[in-house]
Design a protein around this motif. Structure first.
Motif, PDB file in Angstrom:
ATOM      1  N   ILE A  82       0.851  -1.190   0.000  1.00 57.62           N
ATOM      2  CA  ILE A  82       0.000   0.000   0.000  1.00 57.62           C
ATOM      3  C   ILE A  82       0.891   1.246   0.000  1.00 57.62           C
ATOM      4  N   PRO A  83       0.731   2.128  -0.978  1.00 56.41           N
ATOM      5  CA  PRO A  83       1.580   3.329  -1.023  1.00 56.41           C
ATOM      6  C   PRO A  83       1.414   4.193   0.222  1.00 56.41           C
ATOM      7  N   GLU A  84       2.479   4.842   0.602  1.00 54.82           N
ATOM      8  CA  GLU A  84       2.466   5.687   1.793  1.00 54.82           C
ATOM      9  C   GLU A  84       1.467   6.826   1.672  1.00 54.82           C
ATOM     10  N   THR A  85       1.201   7.249   0.451  1.00 59.24           N
ATOM     11  CA  THR A  85       0.310   8.386   0.233  1.00 59.24           C
ATOM     12  C   THR A  85      -1.160   7.990   0.207  1.00 59.24           C
ATOM     13  N   HIS A  86      -1.468   6.691   0.289  1.00 56.31           N
ATOM     14  CA  HIS A  86      -2.832   6.210   0.110  1.00 56.31           C
ATOM     15  C   HIS A  86      -3.537   5.925   1.438  1.00 56.31           C
ATOM     16  N   HIS A  87      -4.846   6.213   1.465  1.00 49.10           N
ATOM     17  CA  HIS A  87      -5.720   5.596   2.447  1.00 49.10           C
ATOM     18  C   HIS A  87      -5.914   4.130   2.039  1.00 49.10           C
ATOM     19  N   LEU A  88      -6.351   3.311   2.996  1.00 47.09           N
ATOM     20  CA  LEU A  88      -6.685   1.921   2.700  1.00 47.09           C
ATOM     21  C   LEU A  88      -8.119   1.662   3.137  1.00 47.09           C
ATOM     22  N   PHE A  89      -8.933   1.181   2.199  1.00 45.11           N
ATOM     23  CA  PHE A  89     -10.304   0.783   2.523  1.00 45.11           C
ATOM     24  C   PHE A  89     -10.393  -0.725   2.370  1.00 45.11           C
ATOM     25  N   ILE A  90     -10.877  -1.400   3.427  1.00 45.56           N
ATOM     26  CA  ILE A  90     -10.962  -2.854   3.421  1.00 45.56           C
ATOM     27  C   ILE A  90     -12.424  -3.262   3.429  1.00 45.56           C
ATOM     28  N   SER A  91     -12.790  -4.080   2.457  1.00 49.87           N
ATOM     29  CA  SER A  91     -14.164  -4.550   2.384  1.00 49.87           C
ATOM     30  C   SER A  91     -14.443  -5.570   3.480  1.00 49.87           C
ATOM     31  N   ASN A  92     -15.719  -5.883   3.668  1.00 48.24           N
ATOM     32  CA  ASN A  92     -16.122  -6.833   4.698  1.00 48.24           C
ATOM     33  C   ASN A  92     -15.921  -8.273   4.233  1.00 48.24           C
ATOM     34  N   SER A  93     -16.469  -9.188   4.997  1.00 44.66           N
ATOM     35  CA  SER A  93     -16.351 -10.623   4.724  1.00 44.66           C
ATOM     36  C   SER A  93     -14.922 -11.087   4.935  1.00 44.66           C
ATOM     37  N   LEU A  94     -14.297 -11.736   3.954  1.00 43.33           N
ATOM     38  CA  LEU A  94     -12.980 -12.323   4.168  1.00 43.33           C
ATOM     39  C   LEU A  94     -11.858 -11.293   4.210  1.00 43.33           C
ATOM     40  N   SER A  95     -11.949 -10.255   3.402  1.00 42.61           N
ATOM     41  CA  SER A  95     -10.830  -9.317   3.289  1.00 42.61           C
ATOM     42  C   SER A  95     -10.457  -8.704   4.634  1.00 42.61           C
ATOM     43  N   ILE A  96     -11.438  -8.202   5.355  1.00 39.87           N
ATOM     44  CA  ILE A  96     -11.124  -7.535   6.618  1.00 39.87           C
ATOM     45  C   ILE A  96     -10.617  -8.533   7.648  1.00 39.87           C
ATOM     46  N   ARG A  97     -11.034  -9.788   7.556  1.00 37.77           N
ATOM     47  CA  ARG A  97     -10.533 -10.825   8.469  1.00 37.77           C
ATOM     48  C   ARG A  97      -9.101 -11.210   8.128  1.00 37.77           C
ATOM     49  N   TYR A  98      -8.799 -11.305   6.847  1.00 43.33           N
ATOM     50  CA  TYR A  98      -7.423 -11.613   6.436  1.00 43.33           C
ATOM     51  C   TYR A  98      -6.469 -10.509   6.859  1.00 43.33           C
ATOM     52  N   PHE A  99      -6.875  -9.253   6.660  1.00 39.83           N
ATOM     53  CA  PHE A  99      -6.008  -8.152   7.057  1.00 39.83           C
ATOM     54  C   PHE A  99      -5.805  -8.134   8.558  1.00 39.83           C
ATOM     55  N   ASN A 100      -6.826  -8.488   9.310  1.00 41.90           N
ATOM     56  CA  ASN A 100      -6.697  -8.530  10.763  1.00 41.90           C
ATOM     57  C   ASN A 100      -5.644  -9.547  11.187  1.00 41.90           C
ATOM     58  N   LYS A 101      -5.492 -10.615  10.404  1.00 38.35           N
ATOM     59  CA  LYS A 101      -4.522 -11.655  10.732  1.00 38.35           C
ATOM     60  C   LYS A 101      -3.143 -11.359  10.154  1.00 38.35           C
ATOM     61  N   CYS A 102      -3.094 -10.711   8.993  1.00 33.17           N
ATOM     62  CA  CYS A 102      -1.839 -10.665   8.240  1.00 33.17           C
ATOM     63  C   CYS A 102      -1.257  -9.284   8.038  1.00 33.17           C
ATOM     64  N   PHE A 103      -1.940  -8.234   8.481  1.00 31.54           N
ATOM     65  CA  PHE A 103      -1.423  -6.893   8.227  1.00 31.54           C
ATOM     66  C   PHE A 103      -0.260  -6.611   9.167  1.00 31.54           C
ATOM     67  N   PHE A 104       0.943  -6.493   8.598  1.00 29.56           N
ATOM     68  CA  PHE A 104       2.126  -6.216   9.407  1.00 29.56           C
ATOM     69  C   PHE A 104       2.388  -4.719   9.450  1.00 29.56           C
ATOM     70  N   SER A 105       2.931  -4.283  10.556  1.00 29.14           N
ATOM     71  CA  SER A 105       3.255  -2.869  10.716  1.00 29.14           C
ATOM     72  C   SER A 105       4.236  -2.429   9.644  1.00 29.14           C
ATOM     73  N   ASN A 106       4.001  -1.233   9.116  1.00 27.91           N
ATOM     74  CA  ASN A 106       4.930  -0.685   8.134  1.00 27.91           C
ATOM     75  C   ASN A 106       5.533   0.605   8.680  1.00 27.91           C
ATOM     76  N   ALA A 107       6.455   1.140   7.918  1.00 28.95           N
ATOM     77  CA  ALA A 107       7.184   2.313   8.400  1.00 28.95           C
ATOM     78  C   ALA A 107       6.294   3.547   8.446  1.00 28.95           C
TER      79      ALA A 107
END
Length: 244
Positions: free
Chosen positions: A112-137
């Motif tokens: 995800i570019p540093e300049t971007h907002h991130l919108f996460i859809s419901n269902s599987l996507s938001i659950r996957y991000f909850n498990k796999c989203f690692f902290s970035n700089a």
């Protein structure tokens, strides 16, 4: 803690828990909590609705501030542990264990570019991000929207956030959620800032495959998963957008 769902089973069971906020949503965390033998579970919450997961809470304090923390804790913890400990916890091993769709979301979290907002859809996507989203700089502003059926209006809401903030945005969305709001591309096309729509086309409502109903009905595909054969490449001509 990024990706804490994967870390919990490998951590030593705690004796004390300080819970600040509302209900727990992670099924992995709930399973671990149920199995742990705790000496003390302190819950600080602003909600007046009683909450005692698995009967583990030993003391509940209803407050809207955290100033009472020093009065509530009669023991001091001398060992300081950074909050981002494990933010990149064994990522190579993690990538080998998780499914293709989870790996897909994990890779996205780093792209995800540093300049971007991130919108996460419901269902599987938001659950996957909850498990796999690692902290970035950099700090990414993350948005989500709970529609009437959980997946309504996702694309249009994304366009509204980008228009209101005048900041580029990346949306990660499943195929059925996108079909529920396909005309939202009309608003995407009018944006004055860049918008990237990442479609996880897994042929229907993949989240239902994780539920018991998946093995209990001969009509699972027709009534729950709803596989579709839509070719999203058509949005390029229909809405005058770039499709890759």
């Amino acid at each position: 803690l990024s990706g804490y769902d994967h870390q919990l089973p490998q951590l030593s069971p705690p004796k004390h828990i300080l819970h600040i906020g509302g209900r727990l949503v992670s099924p992995v965390l709930q399973a671990q909590l149920k199995a742990w033998s705790l000496e003390r579970y302190l819950l600080l919450t602003s909600s007046q609705v009683p909450y005692n997961p698995f009967g583990k809470v030993t003391k509940s304090i209803y407050t809207t501030t955290l100033t009472c923390l020093k009065d509530c804790l009669d023991d001091r913890v001398d060992t300081e542990v950074p909050l981002d400990r494990g933010a990149h916890f064994n990522e190579e091993a993690l990538s080998q264990k998780i499914s293709t769709e989870e790996t897909f979301h994990q890779c996205l979290s780093a792209l995800i570019p540093e300049t971007h907002h991130l919108f996460i859809s419901n269902s599987l996507s938001i659950r996957y991000f909850n498990k796999c989203f690692f902290s970035n700089a950099h700090k990414t502003s993350v948005f989500a929207n709970r529609g009437a059926s959980g997946i309504d209006g996702i694309l249009s809401t994304t366009a509204g956030i980008a228009s209101g903030s005048q900041k580029p945005i990346t949306l990660v969305i499943g195929d059925l959620s996108l079909l529920h709001d396909l005309n939202g591309f009309l608003f995407i096309n009018k944006l004055e800032v860049p918008a990237v729509v990442v479609i996880m086309n897994n042929q229907g409502g993949g989240i239902f495959e994780t539920l018991p109903i998946a093995t209990h009905t001969p009509h699972f595909n027709d009534l729950f998963k709803l596989p579709q054969q839509v070719h999203f490449s058509g949005v390029e001509d229909l809405f005058n957008l770039d499709y890759h």
